[in-house]
Design an enzyme around this catalytic site. Sequence first.
Site, mmCIF file in Angstrom:
data_model
loop_
_atom_site.group_PDB
_atom_site.id
_atom_site.type_symbol
_atom_site.label_atom_id
_atom_site.label_comp_id
_atom_site.label_asym_id
_atom_site.label_seq_id
_atom_site.Cartn_x
_atom_site.Cartn_y
_atom_site.Cartn_z
ATOM 1 N N HIS A 109 0.814 -1.219 0.000
ATOM 2 C CA HIS A 109 0.000 0.000 0.000
ATOM 3 C C HIS A 109 0.846 1.267 0.000
ATOM 4 C CE1 HIS A 109 -3.776 -2.239 1.737
ATOM 5 N NE2 HIS A 109 -3.578 -2.464 0.444
ATOM 6 N N CYS A 136 8.778 17.177 -9.309
ATOM 7 C CA CYS A 136 9.373 15.857 -9.497
ATOM 8 C C CYS A 136 10.811 16.034 -10.002
ATOM 9 C CB CYS A 136 8.561 15.049 -10.509
ATOM 10 S SG CYS A 136 9.365 13.504 -10.986
ATOM 11 N N GLY A 175 -2.301 -8.959 12.585
ATOM 12 C CA GLY A 175 -2.771 -7.599 12.878
ATOM 13 C C GLY A 175 -3.509 -6.911 11.752
ATOM 14 N N ALA A 219 -0.040 -8.573 19.251
ATOM 15 C CA ALA A 219 1.030 -9.030 18.366
ATOM 16 C C ALA A 219 2.381 -9.052 19.089
ATOM 17 C CB ALA A 219 1.101 -8.118 17.139
HETATM 18 P P1 OAD Z 1 -7.402 -2.255 10.493
HETATM 19 O O1 OAD Z 1 -7.410 -1.035 11.357
HETATM 20 O O2 OAD Z 1 -8.554 -2.455 9.584
HETATM 21 O O3 OAD Z 1 -7.300 -3.545 11.410
HETATM 22 C C1 OAD Z 1 -6.345 -3.656 12.411
HETATM 23 C C2 OAD Z 1 -6.476 -5.029 13.067
HETATM 24 O O4 OAD Z 1 -5.456 -5.147 14.019
HETATM 25 C C3 OAD Z 1 -7.813 -5.276 13.779
HETATM 26 O O5 OAD Z 1 -8.338 -6.540 13.402
HETATM 27 C C4 OAD Z 1 -7.432 -5.270 15.268
HETATM 28 O O6 OAD Z 1 -8.171 -6.212 16.027
HETATM 29 C C5 OAD Z 1 -5.988 -5.717 15.198
HETATM 30 N N1 OAD Z 1 -5.161 -5.225 16.308
HETATM 31 C C6 OAD Z 1 -5.247 -4.055 16.997
HETATM 32 N N2 OAD Z 1 -4.292 -3.988 17.944
HETATM 33 C C7 OAD Z 1 -3.574 -5.132 17.840
HETATM 34 C C8 OAD Z 1 -2.461 -5.661 18.551
HETATM 35 N N3 OAD Z 1 -1.876 -4.996 19.545
HETATM 36 N N4 OAD Z 1 -1.995 -6.874 18.193
HETATM 37 C C9 OAD Z 1 -2.581 -7.574 17.179
HETATM 38 N N5 OAD Z 1 -3.634 -7.130 16.495
HETATM 39 C C10 OAD Z 1 -4.131 -5.925 16.810
HETATM 40 O O7 OAD Z 1 -6.009 -2.244 9.698
HETATM 41 P P2 OAD Z 1 -5.601 -3.040 8.393
HETATM 42 O O8 OAD Z 1 -6.249 -4.375 8.343
HETATM 43 O O9 OAD Z 1 -4.131 -2.965 8.281
HETATM 44 O O10 OAD Z 1 -5.118 0.921 3.382
HETATM 45 O O11 OAD Z 1 -6.225 -2.123 7.265
HETATM 46 C C11 OAD Z 1 -6.076 -2.477 5.917
HETATM 47 C C12 OAD Z 1 -5.972 -1.253 5.060
HETATM 48 O O12 OAD Z 1 -7.093 -0.407 5.279
HETATM 49 C C13 OAD Z 1 -4.798 -0.357 5.372
HETATM 50 O O13 OAD Z 1 -3.582 -0.777 4.778
HETATM 51 C C14 OAD Z 1 -5.230 0.952 4.808
HETATM 52 C C15 OAD Z 1 -6.668 0.981 5.246
HETATM 53 O O14 OAD Z 1 -7.509 1.663 4.435
HETATM 54 C C16 OAD Z 1 -4.555 1.969 2.748
HETATM 55 O O15 OAD Z 1 -4.096 2.934 3.330
HETATM 56 C C17 OAD Z 1 -4.526 1.835 1.260
#
Ligand code: OAD
Length: 233
Positions: A109, A136, A175, A219
Amino acid sequence: MPDYHSIVILTGAGISAESGLATFRGPGGLWEGHRVEDVCTPQALARNPALVHRFYDERRAKLAEVEPNPAHRALARLEREWAGELLLVTQNVDDLHERGGCGQVLHMHGELNSALCASCGAARPWQGSLPPGSLCPVCGAPALRPDIVFFGEMPYQMDRIDAALRKCDLFVSIGTSGAVYPAAGFVQTARYVGAETLELNLDPSAGSIYFHESRMGPAGELVPEWVEELLCS
Ligand code: OAD
């Protein structure tokens, strides 16, 4: 534990939460006070470039205040000590995997510490603020933008990720909420080719049912434990 040869690891915002970086879909569903759609779409950038650039300037500045946590460091240990093939794919735009010691990280990303030319497509390392209209250095257009893959844009290196998934025998998701495709579909590709699948997350993700095993917890604890288990098996 089986004798794995090829591992693909996918990380998301949860792995950086204990370092102090906000996840995307936390309480309230806001990312640092903004709806993701207002700061993470090509339309938002066209409508209000000052807001979008300032938002990512703030996120970039925040990197200086945070440190990698034991989960980042454990994956770096795995990279150093595990003899098989490993692809670490992150959805995160922070640099905590690298600062935790990982040498090879695929940022599907994009990255906060990179600027992308909207005119010629060149990407270059970037530190500090990135005002709209920055030139640029390759083509001279006033078109540098944050090197972030916005909703509606194609994530980076999908061919490489797909090839690695199709030959892996273990897929580990750490995560991530499983809310955003194509990353949310990686587990299904891995299942399709017969890989074992493991989820390490605070809460069950949207795709939890697709994993052979789900371990719930922070994590910073689960990842070092799993790495120790894998390396000592
Ligand atoms: P999310 O914010 O959607 O999800 C984060 C996950 O991490 C959740 O399931 C939480 O339960 C978990 N979590 C929180 N604290 C934690 C900890 N201490 N240990 C383990 N797990 C934990 O984030 P992403 O799945 O990364 O895209 O989001 C995906 C994409 O959505 C991102 O890359 C971003 C966003 O839009 C772009 O920016 C293009």
